[in-house]
Design a protein around this motif. Sequence first.
Motif, mmCIF file in Angstrom:
data_model
loop_
_atom_site.group_PDB
_atom_site.id
_atom_site.type_symbol
_atom_site.label_atom_id
_atom_site.label_comp_id
_atom_site.label_asym_id
_atom_site.label_seq_id
_atom_site.Cartn_x
_atom_site.Cartn_y
_atom_site.Cartn_z
ATOM 1 N N ASN A 82 0.784 -1.251 -0.191
ATOM 2 C CA ASN A 82 -0.092 0.127 -0.082
ATOM 3 C C ASN A 82 1.011 1.311 0.120
ATOM 4 O OD1 ASN A 82 -2.412 -1.440 0.152
ATOM 5 N ND2 ASN A 82 -2.475 -1.424 2.530
ATOM 6 N N LYS B 283 -3.972 5.457 6.061
ATOM 7 C CA LYS B 283 -4.815 4.230 6.079
ATOM 8 C C LYS B 283 -5.677 4.119 7.163
ATOM 9 C CE LYS B 283 -3.299 -0.729 6.234
ATOM 10 N NZ LYS B 283 -2.448 -1.846 6.262
ATOM 11 N N LEU C 200 -8.614 -2.061 4.555
ATOM 12 C CA LEU C 200 -7.466 -2.308 4.007
ATOM 13 C C LEU C 200 -6.455 -2.854 5.213
ATOM 14 C CD1 LEU C 200 -7.077 1.384 2.429
ATOM 15 C CD2 LEU C 200 -7.474 -0.718 1.139
#
Length: 594
Positions: free
Chosen positions: A235, A244, A288
């Motif tokens: 990521n 995030k 995520l």
Amino acid sequence: MRQASNYIPREILDNICAQNDIAEVISECGVLLKPVGKTYKGLCPFHDEKTPSFNVSPEKQAFYCFGCNAGGNVISFLRKYDGKSFMEAMEWLSERAGIPLPAQDGRARQISQKRLELQDLNRFAMEHFHRQLLDPKIGGYALAYLKNRAIKDQTIREFQLGYATPGRQDIVKAATQAGFSIQQLIDVGLIRSDEQGTTDRFRGRVIFPIRDERGNPVGFGGRAVSEEQLPKYLNSPTTALYDKSKTLYNLYEARQAIQKEEKVILVEGYFDALMPYQAGAQNVVASLGTSFSASHADLLKRFADETILLYDGDPAGFQATLRGLHILLAAGLRVQVASLPPDTDPDQFIRAQGLDTFNQLIDSAMNLIEFQIQRATQQHAIHRIDVKTQAIKEIALTLSNLKNQVELSEYAKYAAQELDIERSVLLRELQRLGVKMSRPVSPPRHTQAAPTARMSPRESIEWQLIEALLQGPDLLSLAKANFHYQDFTHPDFATIGRMLWEASDNEAIIDMQNLINACANEKITSIISKALLKKTIPPNLTTRVEGCLKKLKDFLLWDVERMRRSEALAQGNNSKSILAELVELSNRRRQLAR
């Protein structure tokens, strides 16, 4: 692009709103509108309906739903649809119109400009990666990988999936040729920089653009095409645009479905969100990774009151579910848990079982205590004293995160029954954790009532007057000369009356957009919007206002007459002066009725 101050000069606010047509903004947010004369109609994004009752007027820059009574202007829509604050809505509109909001100093302006440039770079990269994926000579292998994962062409286009080539400096070359700098590429996390120079971060990977809730690309996720390539997922790092712990994948695409379903399904990864969405379960977002934060919970709360946790059916998934459970409860959300079979993720499940079985799984989601007890039962022999003691501690810890005292009390009762223990045992454990038990009455959830529902004859006349004044604000001088807003008996009409009376004192011409912007009460803005978007307006508003004022005067005289009669009876006073006053009041009412 947060501003240093919430103050926006009136002329700038008006200019930004003027450059953002309400029909265009609502359409861009995913609401399908069809022209009907001078207005537009569509299915309301705020409640489930089959017959369109959502009306949008570009002329009046207002929307109103005759089904659920939601209404307002372009700012009101963004606040309700996206859960934005006033300033967040203005930031979104200012970016769309290309009109900068005032900043407190030069540093704030520089930060704002830098963010806009980084957004442009991310947008360029997203489009670049997408083109590479669709080029058979470049992205053929990556495209075959996605097709093997059952990702359809429409999903690839809708989510702008892409491919980063294996070259060490492919994105560097493409971006610098487009006018972006090496430092900007570093700042946005697209490349790494070390002693050996710069290197593309995502090379040789399928690319998942990560958008914020406004639809701006803020980061990227890369999935290795080759199983030998490690790590499997990569990521973007934390940047000025991407955090995030504050971003949920697919939230932008899922917003409308979440609001219609009034609940959100929370999963772990990219494919876990894409596959249900593609199949038709579109109210799904991904965290995520297994980490879930309080910021995630606060973000979800802006869009739904209920969350269904659907993490992988393995030990790591169970732990992630438990962490998410506590965080969501602490944020005041209602939480349920849908359990997947062991060693199965949502992506695999929906590909193997299909949408109907997936929906059955979601519909059969357990409440938080059922999940805790099932987990304890699966892992241990629940009848053992030490196992039951540990289960009580874990359940008490979960319950301690509940905000609603009624839920807390009911869940404690349910858990005690299921664990076959005295309720006092669980209550003592809760007290040890600092929980104070009480029984406040929680107000029932209900939809906003229409302003004309269940009104008395007098309130009905008041509504007609308010409606006419909103449609013809030039008639306010006539109304003010014969009536005072404090004489409205309906509290909402009194509030609107005060707003109109005060606005007419300050402005020669009342701007209805400013009236809506100045109101923080969603119900009041809905009433104003309903009046503005009424399909049929009386041909002679002056006659309507005069008639309403005449009838309201009659009601006021009745009030005085009844009050004087009550006073006279209470005092036992039948003097000629009071009788004469009552006769005079009665005559005045009869004259008004002619």
